[in-house]
Design a protein around this motif. Structure first.
Motif, PDB file in Angstrom:
ATOM      1  N   ARG A  20       0.874  -1.180   0.000  1.00 14.54           N
ATOM      2  CA  ARG A  20       0.000   0.000   0.000  1.00 14.54           C
ATOM      3  C   ARG A  20       0.908   1.226   0.000  1.00 14.54           C
ATOM      4  O   ARG A  20       1.754   1.371   0.890  1.00 14.54           O
ATOM      5  N   VAL A  21       0.750   2.092  -1.000  1.00 23.38           N
ATOM      6  CA  VAL A  21       1.645   3.238  -1.144  1.00 23.38           C
ATOM      7  C   VAL A  21       0.843   4.506  -1.372  1.00 23.38           C
ATOM      8  O   VAL A  21      -0.312   4.477  -1.809  1.00 23.38           O
ATOM      9  N   VAL A  22       1.460   5.652  -1.071  1.00 18.27           N
ATOM     10  CA  VAL A  22       0.910   6.957  -1.405  1.00 18.27           C
ATOM     11  C   VAL A  22       1.904   7.634  -2.344  1.00 18.27           C
ATOM     12  O   VAL A  22       3.133   7.525  -2.168  1.00 18.27           O
ATOM     13  N   VAL A  23       1.404   8.294  -3.379  1.00 23.25           N
ATOM     14  CA  VAL A  23       2.257   8.939  -4.373  1.00 23.25           C
ATOM     15  C   VAL A  23       2.770  10.261  -3.831  1.00 23.25           C
ATOM     16  O   VAL A  23       1.991  11.138  -3.436  1.00 23.25           O
ATOM     17  N   LYS A  24       4.101  10.446  -3.839  1.00 24.42           N
ATOM     18  CA  LYS A  24       4.726  11.694  -3.409  1.00 24.42           C
ATOM     19  C   LYS A  24       5.005  12.624  -4.586  1.00 24.42           C
ATOM     20  O   LYS A  24       4.979  13.838  -4.438  1.00 24.42           O
ATOM     21  N   GLY A  25       5.286  12.040  -5.755  1.00 23.01           N
ATOM     22  CA  GLY A  25       5.598  12.883  -6.899  1.00 23.01           C
ATOM     23  C   GLY A  25       5.666  12.077  -8.176  1.00 23.01           C
ATOM     24  O   GLY A  25       5.942  10.874  -8.162  1.00 23.01           O
ATOM     25  N   ILE A  26       5.397  12.717  -9.307  1.00 27.07           N
ATOM     26  CA  ILE A  26       5.468  12.099 -10.624  1.00 27.07           C
ATOM     27  C   ILE A  26       6.784  12.511 -11.260  1.00 27.07           C
ATOM     28  O   ILE A  26       7.066  13.705 -11.430  1.00 27.07           O
ATOM     29  N   LEU A  27       7.597  11.537 -11.638  1.00 27.88           N
ATOM     30  CA  LEU A  27       8.893  11.815 -12.227  1.00 27.88           C
ATOM     31  C   LEU A  27       8.827  11.597 -13.739  1.00 27.88           C
ATOM     32  O   LEU A  27       7.767  11.352 -14.306  1.00 27.88           O
ATOM     33  N   SER A  28       9.961  11.675 -14.393  1.00 26.96           N
ATOM     34  CA  SER A  28       9.995  11.511 -15.850  1.00 26.96           C
ATOM     35  C   SER A  28      10.070  10.038 -16.221  1.00 26.96           C
ATOM     36  O   SER A  28      10.329   9.173 -15.375  1.00 26.96           O
ATOM     37  N   SER A  29       9.853   9.754 -17.490  1.00 21.07           N
ATOM     38  CA  SER A  29       9.977   8.407 -18.059  1.00 21.07           C
ATOM     39  C   SER A  29       9.079   7.389 -17.379  1.00 21.07           C
ATOM     40  O   SER A  29       9.423   6.220 -17.235  1.00 21.07           O
ATOM     41  N   GLY A  30       7.928   7.844 -16.914  1.00 17.86           N
ATOM     42  CA  GLY A  30       6.969   6.925 -16.316  1.00 17.86           C
ATOM     43  C   GLY A  30       7.293   6.495 -14.909  1.00 17.86           C
ATOM     44  O   GLY A  30       6.662   5.574 -14.376  1.00 17.86           O
ATOM     45  N   LEU A  31       8.259   7.111 -14.246  1.00 15.54           N
ATOM     46  CA  LEU A  31       8.627   6.756 -12.883  1.00 15.54           C
ATOM     47  C   LEU A  31       7.850   7.588 -11.875  1.00 15.54           C
ATOM     48  O   LEU A  31       7.525   8.754 -12.125  1.00 15.54           O
ATOM     49  N   VAL A  32       7.569   6.972 -10.723  1.00 16.60           N
ATOM     50  CA  VAL A  32       6.744   7.607  -9.693  1.00 16.60           C
ATOM     51  C   VAL A  32       7.428   7.432  -8.339  1.00 16.60           C
ATOM     52  O   VAL A  32       7.893   6.344  -7.993  1.00 16.60           O
ATOM     53  N   SER A  33       7.496   8.512  -7.549  1.00 22.70           N
ATOM     54  CA  SER A  33       8.038   8.462  -6.195  1.00 22.70           C
ATOM     55  C   SER A  33       6.909   8.135  -5.223  1.00 22.70           C
ATOM     56  O   SER A  33       5.862   8.797  -5.228  1.00 22.70           O
ATOM     57  N   VAL A  34       7.114   7.096  -4.380  1.00 17.96           N
ATOM     58  CA  VAL A  34       6.060   6.663  -3.459  1.00 17.96           C
ATOM     59  C   VAL A  34       6.621   6.471  -2.057  1.00 17.96           C
ATOM     60  O   VAL A  34       7.830   6.369  -1.855  1.00 17.96           O
ATOM     61  N   TYR A  35       5.694   6.391  -1.098  1.00 15.61           N
ATOM     62  CA  TYR A  35       6.021   6.088   0.303  1.00 15.61           C
ATOM     63  C   TYR A  35       5.221   4.850   0.694  1.00 15.61           C
ATOM     64  O   TYR A  35       4.002   4.811   0.517  1.00 15.61           O
ATOM     65  N   GLU A  36       5.902   3.822   1.199  1.00 16.03           N
ATOM     66  CA  GLU A  36       5.225   2.600   1.628  1.00 16.03           C
ATOM     67  C   GLU A  36       4.535   2.854   2.963  1.00 16.03           C
ATOM     68  O   GLU A  36       5.194   3.102   3.975  1.00 16.03           O
ATOM     69  N   LEU A  37       3.216   2.761   2.962  1.00 19.96           N
ATOM     70  CA  LEU A  37       2.418   3.188   4.108  1.00 19.96           C
ATOM     71  C   LEU A  37       2.463   2.217   5.279  1.00 19.96           C
ATOM     72  O   LEU A  37       2.087   2.591   6.394  1.00 19.96           O
ATOM     73  N   ASP A  38       2.922   0.984   5.057  1.00 18.52           N
ATOM     74  CA  ASP A  38       2.998   0.012   6.149  1.00 18.52           C
ATOM     75  C   ASP A  38       4.432  -0.274   6.582  1.00 18.52           C
ATOM     76  O   ASP A  38       4.655  -0.812   7.650  1.00 18.52           O
ATOM     77  N   HIS A  39       5.414   0.089   5.734  1.00 19.83           N
ATOM     78  CA  HIS A  39       6.792  -0.245   6.033  1.00 19.83           C
ATOM     79  C   HIS A  39       7.716   0.971   6.101  1.00 19.83           C
ATOM     80  O   HIS A  39       8.865   0.854   6.510  1.00 19.83           O
ATOM     81  N   GLY A  40       7.226   2.129   5.637  1.00 19.68           N
ATOM     82  CA  GLY A  40       7.967   3.364   5.832  1.00 19.68           C
ATOM     83  C   GLY A  40       9.119   3.605   4.891  1.00 19.68           C
ATOM     84  O   GLY A  40       9.938   4.480   5.145  1.00 19.68           O
ATOM     85  N   LYS A  41       9.208   2.856   3.801  1.00 24.62           N
ATOM     86  CA  LYS A  41      10.310   3.073   2.855  1.00 24.62           C
ATOM     87  C   LYS A  41       9.885   4.042   1.750  1.00 24.62           C
ATOM     88  O   LYS A  41       8.724   4.067   1.349  1.00 24.62           O
TER      89      LYS A  41
END
Length: 921
Positions: free
Chosen positions: A794-815
């Motif tokens: 389960r993740v929440v999106v922090k930001g949309i990057l280039s080339s289809g990459l997405v920055s996320v935060y793992e909501l249960d593990h904190g990574k």
């Protein structure tokens, strides 16, 4: 009510001896975070509610109390395994200074201890036994209080050779208690079994043994041999038996050792002297490399490391069922080095040169090296000549020939360290343990190397450890067990693939996003496999039993599972927990996520012939087509599947064959449904000319494809907020990730088992939901399911990057992770009811500043991936309301309570670093 019954069954299944009804509520509450709501369900008492669900719980009166036992249910058996794993991994995390404890829980567990040690148990050993059984320290106050628990146990004060100890045993009528041990008969110590056997009087036992061997005597001998797994001389047994159990050993058994043939093995090292017989536990004759006679004091058993993958040195392998290893690490290597340094100093003194006057086979000795400086522990194995002897180095696992003059009396100070060389058995190779090809590969890949070792959960008490070995020194981890098994495959059973040769009647079995196409080519192996699988179908119809179920799954194991309605061969590729398994159907190239109950063992009758047939799915790529960095788009995969799957007239022309580390990749031109073999008619050419291929190679991005949606028209709700502990409160936590004292992540231990279940359910759902659409648009701040490595999070999106990459935060593990947009799926409502488990925190008791990398590393080594106690100092409000789940929520003290003698406060460790903790910046 169904959820309550499900979790209740899990609590009960985790305890084989049942749970006292008095402690059931506390056990349920410690695992689920809430009490059993029997009143809400319309019942006035807990017992009344339990009686209403006979399919879940069975009630029995034992030892004067009502105990609850789980009723077997296949559908929920996996939960018991998860709970048992949680219990075994959870160390003591209660402050040792605390004066309170759960009375019902401790008494219930004490009953379990005494049921297992019905002969009685020294009070001094009780904390160690309790900790080993339950993974928690016995509260010191309980040792004081238990003398009052006469309904639970009886305690007797004993004074032996100026040492004082108390013996605890189950409460029985006084007429059945054996007399106390004689003051001069026994030295209490870690190498001695329970000193008092609670049984009938010696006189009665002696009478019954005149005709046969009583159950008490049989069990007593078995217990001794389990403890003394290296065996003992027959003539030493009567005294040891009397010393241990305080009743005479029936002498007539020594005249007819066959009376105990079912529980022990008897060997005669000296053929013509029957009095020199050696006894070994029937089930443990291969548990140690060699066996030796009983000494006045014997080494304690080897304690296995607590880490999941300890490092071991492989010293010898007589077969896959007897691989000799030595643990490598500070708790083993350092202790051995210290002992051998002390031995060198001790035996260098002329006054302590104690040559053996009469060395005998099997005796533990000190062995002086040829340089006369090094001294190590050994065991006399064989006399080669009157002056030369073969000695086995018990801490290294190999034998040498040396002069008899190099054998010295082993001083008792050097017997306290367990023997460091031990035997293990390689999982999955039992049927091929002595096969020359297997042993050749094992010798090349393992002998003399340091490897990681995974020990599988034991099926039977005291059995030899069954393990999987891994070589992690290369770019890709090597599963040694799997490679040894694959060495049996006969490549001649597959068709040789020759460049510029066209093969007909090719069956395409799978198309993958990385451009790999799996093809089956007609071969002798394919024909043989088809017949064998037909025989398997008939075998399972008539002879399938519970023995066919896979009880111990492990990575690299070969077994069977259903594919398109028929049994097929699979290799286990990953284990998420003991319930959810990832496999590869090796003859189709099809990965799948299954429950372990869907797997079946290959029947013994078929194992050898199955092992020699190589996988029938060949990895191929379409020649002349480059693979984009991010792989094929779902559109491309779907286009190729529609073109090739199910085609009965496919042909392939081999253009190139690459061999790499035993894997073969074939570049081909593929023709489907046509007789022509012209290049413009092949699938390669058609795909290269298609519009979506041109778009794919131009944009080099993955386009979402809507092949059926699971999204509900109703708006999805966010999970409830996790209830944070308040200042001053102490909670059990796990630290999944730590960056530095100013930022780390906690998971409440109370919800850990529920998170494991949730993760398993997500893997099953998303891996099997092949028709679920990739979200058309990934939005910042939204919550999704995302596949990272092989798990779904389960993740929440922090930001949309280039080339289809997405920055996320793992909501249960904190990574914090970066994931490609193709790995996202909608997080369905079913996975939104459980609160997000990651709690960002910072360490209390320290000034907050920029931490140096060295200080951060020290901090990580003490807390990351560890279970600790957190004492809350301050709660930071508001970050979750703003959607900033990764912001710090708590300031806590962290305490390591795993040590027996003291608690370690982590902030004091960081304080001791002083100025070293500050970053140079």
């Amino acid at each position: 009510m169904a959820d309550c019954e499900k979790m209740l069954r899990a609590v009960l299944q985790s305890s084989k001896n049942g749970v006292s009804i008095r402690s059931l509520q506390s056990d349920y509450r410690s695992l689920c975070g809430e009490s059993i709501p029997f009143k809400k369900l319309g019942f006035s008492t807990l017992e009344e509610y339990l009686q209403s669900i006979p399919s879940v719980v069975h009630l029995e009166h034992r030892m004067g109390e009502l105990r609850c036992f789980a009723v077997v249910c296949k559908a929920t058996a996996h939960i018991a395994e998860l709970v048992a794993r949680q219990k075994s991994s959870k160390k003591s995390r209660q402050f040792q200074a605390s004066a309170s404890y759960d009375l019902d829980l401790v008494q219930s567990r004490l009953i379990e201890v005494l049921e297992k040690h019905s002969s009685g148990l020294w009070m001094s050993k009780l904390p160690m036994v309790f900790s080993k059984m339950f993974g928690q320290q016995l509260h010191p106050q309980a040792l004081i209080d238990l003398e009052k628990w006469t309904h639970i146990c009886s305690v007797e004060q004993l004074h032996i050779t100026n040492q004082s100890d108390r013996l605890i045993y189950p409460p029985l009528p006084s007429a059945l208690k054996a007399p106390s041990p004689a003051a001069s008969s026994l030295q209490p110590g870690p190498d001695v079994l329970p000193h008092l056997k609670v049984t009938i009087s010696p006189c009665a036992a002696s009478k019954s043994s005149a005709v046969s061997v009583s159950d008490d005597v049989r069990q007593g001998v078995k217990d001794l041999l389990c403890k003394l797994s290296y065996g003992l001389w027959a003539h030493a047994l009567p005294k040891l038996f009397l010393d241990t159990y305080k009743i005479p050993f029936p002498e007539h058994i020594l005249n007819d050792l066959s009376l105990l043939h079912d529980i022990c093995t008897v060997e005669y090292p000296i053929p013509h002297d029957k009095k020199k017989a050696s006894w070994y536990n029937t089930h443990l004759t291969t548990s140690l490399p060699h066996l030796f006679s009983l000494s006045p004091v014997v080494p304690p058993p080897l304690v296995f490391p607590s880490e999941q993958y300890p490092s071991v040195l492989i010293t010898d392998a007589k077969s896959c069922n007897a691989v000799t290893v030595r643990y490598v690490g500070k708790n083993h290597s350092n202790a051995q080095e210290a002992m051998e340094d002390a031995m060198g100093t001790f035996y260098s003194q002329s006054s302590t040169h104690l040559p053996l006057s009469d060395p005998v086979v099997g005796r533990l000795v000190a062995v002086r090296g040829e340089d006369e400086e090094e001294v190590a522990r050994g065991q006399v194995m064989e006399f080669m000549t009157p002056s030369k002897v073969k000695v086995y180095y018990v801490d290294y696992g190999f034998s040498v020939e040396t002069s008899v003059t190099n054998l010295l009396e082993l001083h008792q100070d050097f017997i306290s360290l367990p023997l460091q060389a031990t035997n293990v058995q390689l999982a999955g190779l039992e049927a091929f343990s002595s096969h020359p090809q297997v042993l050749s590969v094992l010798d090349t890949l393992a002998i003399g190397k340091i490897l990681l070792m995974e020990t599988l959960d034991p099926c039977q008490q005291n059995e030899m450890p069954v393990v999987v070995l891994y070589d992690t020194s290369q770019d890709e981890d090597l599963n040694i067990n799997s490679i040894c098994l694959k060495a049996l495959q006969d490549e001649r059973m597959n068709s040789p693939l020759t460049v510029n040769v066209t093969y007909e009647d090719v069956c395409i079995t799978n198309v993958c996003s990385d451009g790999i196409i799996y093809c089956q080519v007609p071969s002798r192996g394919a024909s043989r496999l088809t017949k064998l699988l037909e025989e398997i179908e008939a075998f399972f119809i008539s002879k399938m039993t519970s023995e066919s179920l896979v009880s111990r799954p492990f990575s690299g194991k070969f077994c069977l599972a259903r594919y398109k309605g028929k049994w097929s061969r699979v290799e286990i590729t990953d284990i998420h927990d003991n319930r959810v398994i990832e496999v590869l159907f090796i003859d189709f190239g099809v990965p799948a996520t299954l429950e372990v109950t869907e797997l079946r063992e290959i029947p013994p009758l078929f194992r050898k012939v199955f092992a020699i047939i190589p996988p029938q799915a060949t990895q191929c790529r379409l020649a002349d087509l480059s693979i984009p960095k991010e792989g094929w788009s779902p559109e491309t995969v779907q286009w190729v599947k529609e073109a090739v799957l199910g085609s009965k007239a496919s042909k392939m022309k081999v253009m190139k064959v690459d061999e790499h580390k035993g894997n073969r990749l074939v570049y081909i031109y593929l023709f489907t449904g046509i007789d022509s073999q012209e290049l413009e008619d092949c699938l390669n050419h058609q795909l290269a000319q298609s519009d979506h291929w041109q778009k794919l190679t131009k944009n080099n991005t993955v386009t979402s494809v809507d092949i059926g949606t699971e999204e509900s028209s109703q708006p999805l709700q966010m999970p409830p907020s996790l209830e944070l502990p308040q200042p001053g409160q102490c909670v059990d936590v796990f630290v999944p990730v730590a960056y530095h004292p100013g930022y780390f992540v906690l998971q409440p231990w109370q919800g850990f088992h529920k998170l494991v279940v949730l993760m398993g359910e997500m893997v099953l759902y998303y891996n099997q939901a092949s028709t679920m659409a990739i979200p058309a648009e990934i939005k910042k701040g939204e919550v999704y399911a995302a596949k990272i490595d092989k798990n779904w999070y389960r993740v929440v999106v922090k930001g949309i990057l280039s080339s289809g990459l997405v920055s996320v935060y793992e909501l249960d593990h904190g990574k914090h992770e970066v994931v490609h947009s193709a790995a996202f799926r909608p997080l369905i409502q079913e996975f939104r009811y459980f609160p997000f488990q990651a709690i960002a925190a910072q360490l209390a008791g320290l000034p907050q500043h920029q931490w140096s990398e060295d200080a951060s590393k020290v901090f990580r080594n003490h807390v990351e991936k560890r279970a600790l106690v957190a004492q809350v100092d301050h709660v930071h409000e508001g970050s979750e309301v703003k959607g900033e789940f990764w912001k710090c929520k708590l300031t806590v003290y962290l305490v390591d309570t795993s040590m027996e003698d003291r608690d370690v406060w982590i902030h004091t460790i960081m304080e001791d670093l002083g100025g070293e903790s500050f970053s140079a910046a």
